[in-house]
Design an enzyme around this catalytic site. Structure first.
Site, PDB file in Angstrom:
ATOM      1  N   SER A 130      38.653  37.704  25.175  1.00  0.00           N
ATOM      2  CA  SER A 130      38.374  37.548  26.706  1.00  0.00           C
ATOM      3  C   SER A 130      38.062  38.762  27.095  1.00  0.00           C
ATOM      4  CB  SER A 130      39.997  38.318  27.542  1.00  0.00           C
ATOM      5  OG  SER A 130      40.736  38.775  26.771  1.00  0.00           O
TER       6      SER A 130
ATOM      7  N   HIS B 132      38.911  31.375  28.568  1.00  0.00           N
ATOM      8  CA  HIS B 132      37.852  31.320  28.258  1.00  0.00           C
ATOM      9  C   HIS B 132      36.050  30.714  28.261  1.00  0.00           C
ATOM     10  CE1 HIS B 132      38.256  35.566  30.069  1.00  0.00           C
ATOM     11  NE2 HIS B 132      39.197  35.942  29.102  1.00  0.00           N
TER      12      HIS B 132
ATOM     13  N   LYS C 176      39.348  30.963  35.656  1.00  0.00           N
ATOM     14  CA  LYS C 176      38.265  31.142  35.408  1.00  0.00           C
ATOM     15  C   LYS C 176      37.371  30.402  35.839  1.00  0.00           C
ATOM     16  CE  LYS C 176      40.597  33.927  32.121  1.00  0.00           C
ATOM     17  NZ  LYS C 176      41.211  34.925  33.141  1.00  0.00           N
TER      18      LYS C 176
HETATM   19  C1  LIG Z   1      42.714  35.054  27.205  1.00  0.00           C
HETATM   20  C2  LIG Z   1      43.235  34.485  28.537  1.00  0.00           C
HETATM   21  N1  LIG Z   1      44.250  33.996  28.626  1.00  0.00           N
HETATM   22  C3  LIG Z   1      44.893  33.926  29.043  1.00  0.00           C
HETATM   23  C4  LIG Z   1      45.187  34.806  30.409  1.00  0.00           C
HETATM   24  C5  LIG Z   1      46.245  34.320  31.609  1.00  0.00           C
HETATM   25  O1  LIG Z   1      45.993  33.353  32.755  1.00  0.00           O
HETATM   26  P1  LIG Z   1      46.477  34.013  33.929  1.00  0.00           P
HETATM   27  O2  LIG Z   1      44.906  34.900  34.538  1.00  0.00           O
HETATM   28  O3  LIG Z   1      45.931  32.273  34.770  1.00  0.00           O
HETATM   29  O4  LIG Z   1      47.254  34.125  34.309  1.00  0.00           O
HETATM   30  C6  LIG Z   1      44.051  35.017  30.755  1.00  0.00           C
HETATM   31  C7  LIG Z   1      43.645  35.916  31.680  1.00  0.00           C
HETATM   32  O5  LIG Z   1      43.164  36.837  31.593  1.00  0.00           O
HETATM   33  C8  LIG Z   1      42.849  35.067  29.486  1.00  0.00           C
HETATM   34  O6  LIG Z   1      41.444  35.840  29.779  1.00  0.00           O
END
Ligand SMILES: Cc1ncc(COP(=O)(O)O)c(C=O)c1O
Length: 420
Positions: free
Chosen positions: A190, A218, A249
């Site tokens: 991320s 992502h 996203k």
């Molecule tokens: C790699 C990754 N996993 C999980 C999440 C968590 O997702 P959510 O925003 O739906 O809680 C994010 C969000 O920032 C993320 O970037």
């Protein structure tokens, strides 16, 4: 005797509090900035138009009329909220439709929808693993994966980002831990924006008898011919045991999913605390995620995936040409490369990164500033990200701003890191 320790003391003495006050005095805080419009390529933010290079709205679907209509329709039919958990009164037919649609898209037997992606990681990892088990994580994994590990109380063995030799060592060490082993990696990291070497990770996991879980937050709606994520792009979908993704996203909404074998998904439905003990996704969120999923799976999908990837390459090359140190595109086994929509600009020092962020903000470009612990200490970066709906002219304007800001910044603060 009553305790003399005040649990609130840390709120007053935490080192970040002083930093925050110092930054606040010069309006340098990059966080909690006020958005006054929808998340689009150009947004209204704190009283003026700014180019948005800091969202995860990769396909630009948050403003798609069909997605908006689906949210309205869901509200009209089911109301504003569900007022309960999936287990009790909070399962709507659209939750089940979305689960079936996602399982079909990802090619798994089943899928379970959580209220957020954070809950999905917490719920899956925290339920599948127990105190006797071992979990092996990449140091770049998302915080929600680490929170899931904490909930599970499994033994965590982290390895340095993408270091396959260290992954193998952790797998060897885990042999004497005595429990089951799960390897969890982000498909696309991320902050760094690089794609995990899933082929090699799957090989190692199989060799040591470990299960493999990939977070496709992502990658979903971006990578692979079907947009099914990094696992599809790298041809390892049938070797990944569990896939996680979020709706916050590409899917233009809020919520999360775990996809995998039916027996494991059924187990999560009855055992996963972050699924059972929270209200289910609200109708507007589920309706819009379903509509966005269907757009991704329609004939329009591939063109959208191609647009966002094209914009990412354009921005990456443009920033590189201006002399910024951007993360290199990931080399793929077939000899091609991929640049994901996350295009980080490496700065290093926290304060220099904050000053650069502010100069860009004042010049009309919003990006995200990532500091430790989101990145390693001394690894501050500006996380830029693109949408399929960014026009070339908008990206050119952003690049021209980066160029001006860099010149002025370096004149005052010295050189920024240059391309590797
Ligand atoms: C790699 C990754 N996993 C999980 C999440 C968590 O997702 P959510 O925003 O739906 O809680 C994010 C969000 O920032 C993320 O970037």
């Amino acid at each position: 005797m009553p305790t003399t320790i005040d649990v609130f003391e840390k709120a007053r003495t935490h080192e970040r509090v002083a930093q925050l006050h110092a930054a606040g005095e010069v309006d340098l805080i990059p966080y909690f900035r006020r958005l006054e419009s929808a998340t689009a390529p150009v947004v209204e933010m704190e009283g003026r138009a700014r180019i948005m290079l800091g969202s995860n709205n990769y396909l630009g679907l948050t403003s798609d009329p069909r997605v908006l209509q689906a949210a309205h329709d869901a509200i009209d039919r089911y109301g504003s909220g569900v007022t309960g958990s999936r287990l009790l009164n909070g399962t709507l037919d659209i939750h089940l439709e979305l689960e079936a649609e996602l399982a079909d898209w990802l090619g798994t037997e089943a899928a379970i929808v959580y209220t957020t992606g954070h809950h999905a990681n917490l719920g899956a990892i925290g339920t599948i693993l127990g105190p006797g088990d071992t979990v092996i994580v990449d140091s770049g994994d998302h915080a929600s994966i680490l929170d899931g590990v904490l909930l599970s109380r499994a033994k965590m063995r982290p390895f340095r980002h993408n270091r396959l030799d260290l992954l193998e060592r952790r797998l060897q060490q885990a042999e004497s831990d005595g429990g089951g082993v799960l390897v969890v990696v982000d498909g696309v990291f991320s902050m760094e924006g690089d794609v995990a070497p899933l082929h090699e990770i799957a090989d190692l996991s199989e060799r040591y008898g470990a299960r493999l879980m990939v977070d496709e937050a992502h990658g979903l709606g971006v990578l692979g011919a079907r947009g099914a994520g990094a696992s599809e792009l790298l041809g390892v979908e049938d070797r990944v045991d569990l896939r996680m993704a979020t709706f916050s996203k590409s899917l233009a909404s809020c919520g999360g999913v775990i996809a995998g074998p039916a027996d494991v998904i059924d187990f999560l439905r009855i055992q996963s605390r972050p699924f059972l003990f929270t209200a289910s996704g609200v109708p507007a969120a589920v309706g819009s995620a379903l509509a966005a999923t269907r757009i991704c799976r329609s004939d329009e999908g591939p063109a959208l995936f191609a647009s966002v990837l094209d914009n990412a390459s354009y921005l990456n090359r443009g920033l590189h040409a201006l002399g910024f140190h951007v993360v290199e595109p990931t080399a793929l086994p077939d000899g091609t490369t991929v640049t994901t929509p996350v295009v980080p600009v490496l700065v290093g020092d926290d304060w220099r990164a904050a000053f650069l962020w502010k100069a860009l903000y004042d010049a009309g470009v919003f990006v995200n500033l990532a500091l430790h612990p989101a990145v390693p200490p001394g690894g501050a970066l500006l996380r830029t990200s693109v949408m399929a709906t960014h026009e070339r002219a908008t990206l050119d304007e952003a690049l021209a701003t980066f160029e001006r800001v860099k010149r002025d910044f370096e004149a005052e603060h010295g050189p920024l890191p240059s391309p590797a």
